[in-house]
Design a protein around this motif. Structure first.
Motif, PDB file in Angstrom:
ATOM      1  N   ARG B 110       0.835  -1.212   0.000  1.00 50.36           N
ATOM      2  CA  ARG B 110       0.000   0.000   0.000  1.00 50.36           C
ATOM      3  C   ARG B 110       0.867   1.258   0.000  1.00 50.36           C
ATOM      4  O   ARG B 110       0.561   2.254  -0.649  1.00 50.36           O
ATOM      5  CB  ARG B 110      -0.932   0.003   1.222  1.00 50.36           C
ATOM      6  CG  ARG B 110      -2.140  -0.934   1.057  1.00 50.36           C
ATOM      7  CD  ARG B 110      -3.195  -0.686   2.122  1.00 50.36           C
ATOM      8  NE  ARG B 110      -2.726  -0.997   3.473  1.00 50.36           N
ATOM      9  CZ  ARG B 110      -2.814  -2.203   4.038  1.00 50.36           C
ATOM     10  NH1 ARG B 110      -3.376  -3.195   3.385  1.00 50.36           N
ATOM     11  NH2 ARG B 110      -2.365  -2.401   5.269  1.00 50.36           N
ATOM     12  N   ARG B 111       1.961   1.182   0.723  1.00 53.76           N
ATOM     13  CA  ARG B 111       2.883   2.310   0.790  1.00 53.76           C
ATOM     14  C   ARG B 111       3.478   2.611  -0.600  1.00 53.76           C
ATOM     15  O   ARG B 111       3.623   3.764  -1.000  1.00 53.76           O
ATOM     16  CB  ARG B 111       3.995   1.933   1.778  1.00 53.76           C
ATOM     17  CG  ARG B 111       4.887   3.032   2.109  1.00 53.76           C
ATOM     18  CD  ARG B 111       5.745   2.689   3.306  1.00 53.76           C
ATOM     19  NE  ARG B 111       6.441   3.911   3.670  1.00 53.76           N
ATOM     20  CZ  ARG B 111       6.889   4.181   4.866  1.00 53.76           C
ATOM     21  NH1 ARG B 111       6.716   3.331   5.830  1.00 53.76           N
ATOM     22  NH2 ARG B 111       7.510   5.317   5.103  1.00 53.76           N
ATOM     23  N   ILE B 112       3.818   1.536  -1.311  1.00 56.77           N
ATOM     24  CA  ILE B 112       4.373   1.701  -2.652  1.00 56.77           C
ATOM     25  C   ILE B 112       3.302   2.262  -3.590  1.00 56.77           C
ATOM     26  O   ILE B 112       3.568   3.136  -4.411  1.00 56.77           O
ATOM     27  CB  ILE B 112       4.920   0.349  -3.156  1.00 56.77           C
ATOM     28  CG1 ILE B 112       6.134  -0.070  -2.313  1.00 56.77           C
ATOM     29  CG2 ILE B 112       5.276   0.405  -4.635  1.00 56.77           C
ATOM     30  CD1 ILE B 112       6.472  -1.541  -2.407  1.00 56.77           C
ATOM     31  N   ALA B 113       2.082   1.771  -3.416  1.00 53.16           N
ATOM     32  CA  ALA B 113       0.988   2.233  -4.271  1.00 53.16           C
ATOM     33  C   ALA B 113       0.752   3.727  -4.103  1.00 53.16           C
ATOM     34  O   ALA B 113       0.351   4.416  -5.040  1.00 53.16           O
ATOM     35  CB  ALA B 113      -0.291   1.454  -3.939  1.00 53.16           C
ATOM     36  N   ALA B 114       1.013   4.232  -2.892  1.00 53.59           N
ATOM     37  CA  ALA B 114       0.704   5.624  -2.596  1.00 53.59           C
ATOM     38  C   ALA B 114       1.761   6.591  -3.138  1.00 53.59           C
ATOM     39  O   ALA B 114       1.550   7.798  -3.140  1.00 53.59           O
ATOM     40  CB  ALA B 114       0.565   5.806  -1.084  1.00 53.59           C
ATOM     41  N   ASN B 115       2.901   6.082  -3.577  1.00 54.68           N
ATOM     42  CA  ASN B 115       3.984   6.956  -4.037  1.00 54.68           C
ATOM     43  C   ASN B 115       4.207   6.755  -5.537  1.00 54.68           C
ATOM     44  O   ASN B 115       4.773   5.752  -5.960  1.00 54.68           O
ATOM     45  CB  ASN B 115       5.270   6.637  -3.252  1.00 54.68           C
ATOM     46  CG  ASN B 115       6.363   7.662  -3.504  1.00 54.68           C
ATOM     47  OD1 ASN B 115       6.388   8.300  -4.557  1.00 54.68           O
ATOM     48  ND2 ASN B 115       7.252   7.815  -2.548  1.00 54.68           N
ATOM     49  N   SER B 116       3.752   7.734  -6.320  1.00 52.56           N
ATOM     50  CA  SER B 116       3.784   7.545  -7.777  1.00 52.56           C
ATOM     51  C   SER B 116       5.193   7.684  -8.354  1.00 52.56           C
ATOM     52  O   SER B 116       5.391   7.498  -9.547  1.00 52.56           O
ATOM     53  CB  SER B 116       2.842   8.541  -8.452  1.00 52.56           C
ATOM     54  OG  SER B 116       3.282   9.852  -8.182  1.00 52.56           O
ATOM     55  N   TYR B 117       6.168   8.014  -7.528  1.00 46.90           N
ATOM     56  CA  TYR B 117       7.539   8.135  -8.023  1.00 46.90           C
ATOM     57  C   TYR B 117       8.356   6.863  -7.762  1.00 46.90           C
ATOM     58  O   TYR B 117       9.563   6.852  -7.945  1.00 46.90           O
ATOM     59  CB  TYR B 117       8.238   9.339  -7.378  1.00 46.90           C
ATOM     60  CG  TYR B 117       7.718  10.651  -7.897  1.00 46.90           C
ATOM     61  CD1 TYR B 117       8.374  11.305  -8.939  1.00 46.90           C
ATOM     62  CD2 TYR B 117       6.560  11.221  -7.385  1.00 46.90           C
ATOM     63  CE1 TYR B 117       7.902  12.496  -9.441  1.00 46.90           C
ATOM     64  CE2 TYR B 117       6.074  12.423  -7.881  1.00 46.90           C
ATOM     65  CZ  TYR B 117       6.745  13.056  -8.906  1.00 46.90           C
ATOM     66  OH  TYR B 117       6.270  14.229  -9.405  1.00 46.90           O
ATOM     67  N   VAL B 118       7.668   5.821  -7.320  1.00 51.44           N
ATOM     68  CA  VAL B 118       8.370   4.580  -6.980  1.00 51.44           C
ATOM     69  C   VAL B 118       7.950   3.449  -7.906  1.00 51.44           C
ATOM     70  O   VAL B 118       6.766   3.248  -8.154  1.00 51.44           O
ATOM     71  CB  VAL B 118       8.064   4.177  -5.511  1.00 51.44           C
ATOM     72  CG1 VAL B 118       8.638   2.799  -5.210  1.00 51.44           C
ATOM     73  CG2 VAL B 118       8.636   5.205  -4.553  1.00 51.44           C
ATOM     74  N   ASP B 119       8.930   2.736  -8.408  1.00 52.42           N
ATOM     75  CA  ASP B 119       8.687   1.493  -9.143  1.00 52.42           C
ATOM     76  C   ASP B 119       9.343   0.360  -8.376  1.00 52.42           C
ATOM     77  O   ASP B 119      10.446   0.523  -7.846  1.00 52.42           O
ATOM     78  CB  ASP B 119       9.334   1.527 -10.537  1.00 52.42           C
ATOM     79  CG  ASP B 119       8.573   2.418 -11.497  1.00 52.42           C
ATOM     80  OD1 ASP B 119       7.373   2.623 -11.284  1.00 52.42           O
ATOM     81  OD2 ASP B 119       9.200   2.912 -12.447  1.00 52.42           O
ATOM     82  N   ILE B 120       8.684  -0.780  -8.359  1.00 56.59           N
ATOM     83  CA  ILE B 120       9.262  -1.924  -7.659  1.00 56.59           C
ATOM     84  C   ILE B 120       9.476  -3.073  -8.637  1.00 56.59           C
ATOM     85  O   ILE B 120       8.640  -3.338  -9.499  1.00 56.59           O
ATOM     86  CB  ILE B 120       8.391  -2.361  -6.459  1.00 56.59           C
ATOM     87  CG1 ILE B 120       8.970  -3.617  -5.787  1.00 56.59           C
ATOM     88  CG2 ILE B 120       6.932  -2.587  -6.854  1.00 56.59           C
ATOM     89  CD1 ILE B 120       8.321  -3.963  -4.457  1.00 56.59           C
ATOM     90  N   GLN B 121      10.629  -3.703  -8.494  1.00 59.68           N
ATOM     91  CA  GLN B 121      10.972  -4.859  -9.325  1.00 59.68           C
ATOM     92  C   GLN B 121      11.164  -6.071  -8.425  1.00 59.68           C
ATOM     93  O   GLN B 121      11.970  -6.031  -7.495  1.00 59.68           O
ATOM     94  CB  GLN B 121      12.282  -4.600 -10.076  1.00 59.68           C
ATOM     95  CG  GLN B 121      12.187  -3.427 -11.015  1.00 59.68           C
ATOM     96  CD  GLN B 121      13.473  -3.146 -11.769  1.00 59.68           C
ATOM     97  OE1 GLN B 121      13.462  -2.359 -12.683  1.00 59.68           O
ATOM     98  NE2 GLN B 121      14.569  -3.779 -11.391  1.00 59.68           N
ATOM     99  N   ILE B 122      10.403  -7.103  -8.702  1.00 60.90           N
ATOM    100  CA  ILE B 122      10.548  -8.337  -7.946  1.00 60.90           C
ATOM    101  C   ILE B 122      11.450  -9.279  -8.758  1.00 60.90           C
ATOM    102  O   ILE B 122      11.164  -9.576  -9.923  1.00 60.90           O
ATOM    103  CB  ILE B 122       9.178  -9.017  -7.717  1.00 60.90           C
ATOM    104  CG1 ILE B 122       8.217  -8.068  -6.984  1.00 60.90           C
ATOM    105  CG2 ILE B 122       9.357 -10.328  -6.963  1.00 60.90           C
ATOM    106  CD1 ILE B 122       8.562  -7.802  -5.541  1.00 60.90           C
TER     107      ILE B 122
END
Lengths: 91, 396
Positions: B110-122
């Protein structure tokens, strides 16, 4: 020219970060995560003048674009608008 | 005037600031992947402090570096990870971070979803648990898929980041299906013989036929699949893949490691590619702009042994790190040169003479459930020297 954007009030998209470079500028869109390039320092001047100009044409004039060069700048600004790097400013 | 055509010539001669850079925040990692490019495992006691990291971010903001690729180690095991992430994005520095998913629970998603400047790579190196866990360790597949589930539930569109190996290249369509199932974008990158990757490269790197299939698959899937500009050596097949298609090391990208050392690229953690340290006077900006190594990399390159090859303009000799860690000269062909010149060059390298990095934070004695490569070896080495003499000891 029906597709001309010169009469319109434009501005840089708030998602876009501009970094001047010797060859022009790098543009990075935090919206699309895409990197684009301006290959001309004068186009950068025009883009930077947009915020304080009523129209794109006025921005071109304040950046010293000669009348005969206007069509090329018009086309470049159209492309930037189409790709979302520029947006139309609310009146 | 605006163009989608890459300004390769400008970029090859270097920019005043990187477009982006890789920042490994820690060498600590819960896993012990067989092919870890940074030989991670144990935290380095000299790791940059929270305040030092923030000072680096301030500097990146001043230099207008658009984003950082944060990795490790496993960056999320740093207790200040989320604080640094927020600090970066509130200072105009976007963040893309790579994780094995260990800390990605519902709240983190949810925290990642809230920050539009963040991309996550699994990170996931097999579309099935058997293929993945053999290189990344038991349970790592489940961890990654659980993280993808949390991200999907939170409305995040993550990237599923795959290092292409001989063992997983037959699974490209399965990877794509897995990514689609979780609303993720697939990202394929190239295995380098860097860090512990040097120990397993002979066994893991794709065959020539697989490289060709990969290239065709990437061309067919176009910009839907990201590659991080990883496969520019494949441009020698003909059509360029999307991206800048050049080695950006020290020219448009670089690496900051957990202790602040600056290297030309994430795959080149070795003294020969060390440009300086962000703790020195003048900080990162001075290293980027003035280090003799970077200035040298920005000189026009001659092409060396590759200069007369008709594909040189397309591949530009390939990856510097791949050459270095396989013992090949830097001005010759890439070890995976699609014209076969790399294989020829490799056959002339005395086994065991390729340079090795001295920067090693591997877990001593491995970790529980750590990777076991032996059962995955799908083919016998063509000749004894195809197998690294030390590859077994790592998993003992």
């Amino acid at each position: 020219m029906p597709d001309s954007v010169l009469h319109r009030p434009l501005e840089l998209s708030p998602d876009v970060s501009v970094r001047p470079e010797p060859f022009g500028a790098l543009l990075y869109s935090f919206g699309t995560r895409r990197l684009s390039f301006l290959k001309d320092r004068r186009l950068l001047d025009v883009v930077q003048a947009l915020a304080t100009s009523d129209t794109a044409q006025q921005a071109c004039a304040s950046a010293g674009v000669a009348p005969e060069s206007l069509p090329a700048f018009d086309a470049a600004l159209s492309r930037l608008l189409r790709t979302g790097l520029l947006v139309e400013r609310a009146a | 005037m605006t163009t989608a055509v890459p300004l390769v010539e400008h970029f090859a001669l270097g920019l005043d600031a990187p477009i982006c850079l890789t920042w490994e925040l820690t060498y600590a990692c819960n896993l012990a992947c067989a092919h870890c490019l940074s030989s991670s495992g144990r935290r380095d006691p000299r790791e940059l402090s929270t305040d030092e990291c923030k000072a680096v971010i301030d500097e990146l903001q001043r230099m207008q570096v658009f984003y950082v690729n944060i990795g490790g180690g496993e960056p999320t095991v740093r207790s200040d990870f989320w604080e640094l992430l927020d600090y970066a994005t509130s200072h105009d520095v976007g963040v893309k971070f790579s994780t094995n998913g260990i800390k990605v629970d519902a709240e983190a998603a949810r925290r990642i979803a809230a920050n539009s400047y963040v991309d996550i790579q699994i990170s996931l190196d097999g579309a099935t648990a058997d293929v993945n866990d053999a290189v990344r360790g038991v349970g790592s597949y489940d961890t990654a898929v659980r993280a993808l589930g949390h991200l999907h539930d939170a409305g995040v569109r993550p990237k599923l980041s795959v290092v292409c190996t001989r063992q997983n290249l037959g699974q490209l369509d399965e990877f794509k299906a897995l990514a689609d199932r979780y609303g993720a974008q697939l990202r394929l990158t190239r295995l380098r013989p860097s860090g512990r990757g040097a120990d397993v490269w002979d066994e893991l790197h794709p065959t020539a036929d697989q490289q060709r299939e990969l290239y065709d698959w990437l061309v067919a899937n176009g910009e839907d699949v990201l590659t991080g500009d990883s496969f520019f050596h494949l441009a020698a097949y003909g059509e360029s893949l999307p991206g800048l298609n050049l080695c950006g090391a020290g020219r448009v990208v670089c690496l900051i490691d957990p202790v602040g050392d600056v290297y030309a690229c994430p795959f080149a953690i070795a003294d020969q590619f060390h440009a300086g340290n962000v703790r020195s006077e003048g900080g990162f900006a001075k290293v980027w702009r003035e280090s003799p190594l970077f200035l040298e990399l920005r000189e026009p390159q001659s092409g060396g042994a590759c200069a007369s090859c008709d594909a040189y303009d397309a591949c530009r000799g390939g990856c510097m790190a791949a050459k270095f860690f396989t013992g090949l000269p830097l001005d010759g062909p890439d070890p995976e040169c699609v014209k076969g010149f790399g294989e020829l060059a490799l056959s002339k390298v005395e086994p065991g003479t390729a340079p090795r990095t001295t920067v090693d934070h591997s877990h001593k004695g491995g970790v529980r459930g750590g990777p076991v490569l032996v059962p995955l070896s799908l083919r016998r080495p063509d000749k004894p020297c195809d197998e690294s003499p030390v590859s077994r000891e790592v998993f003992a």
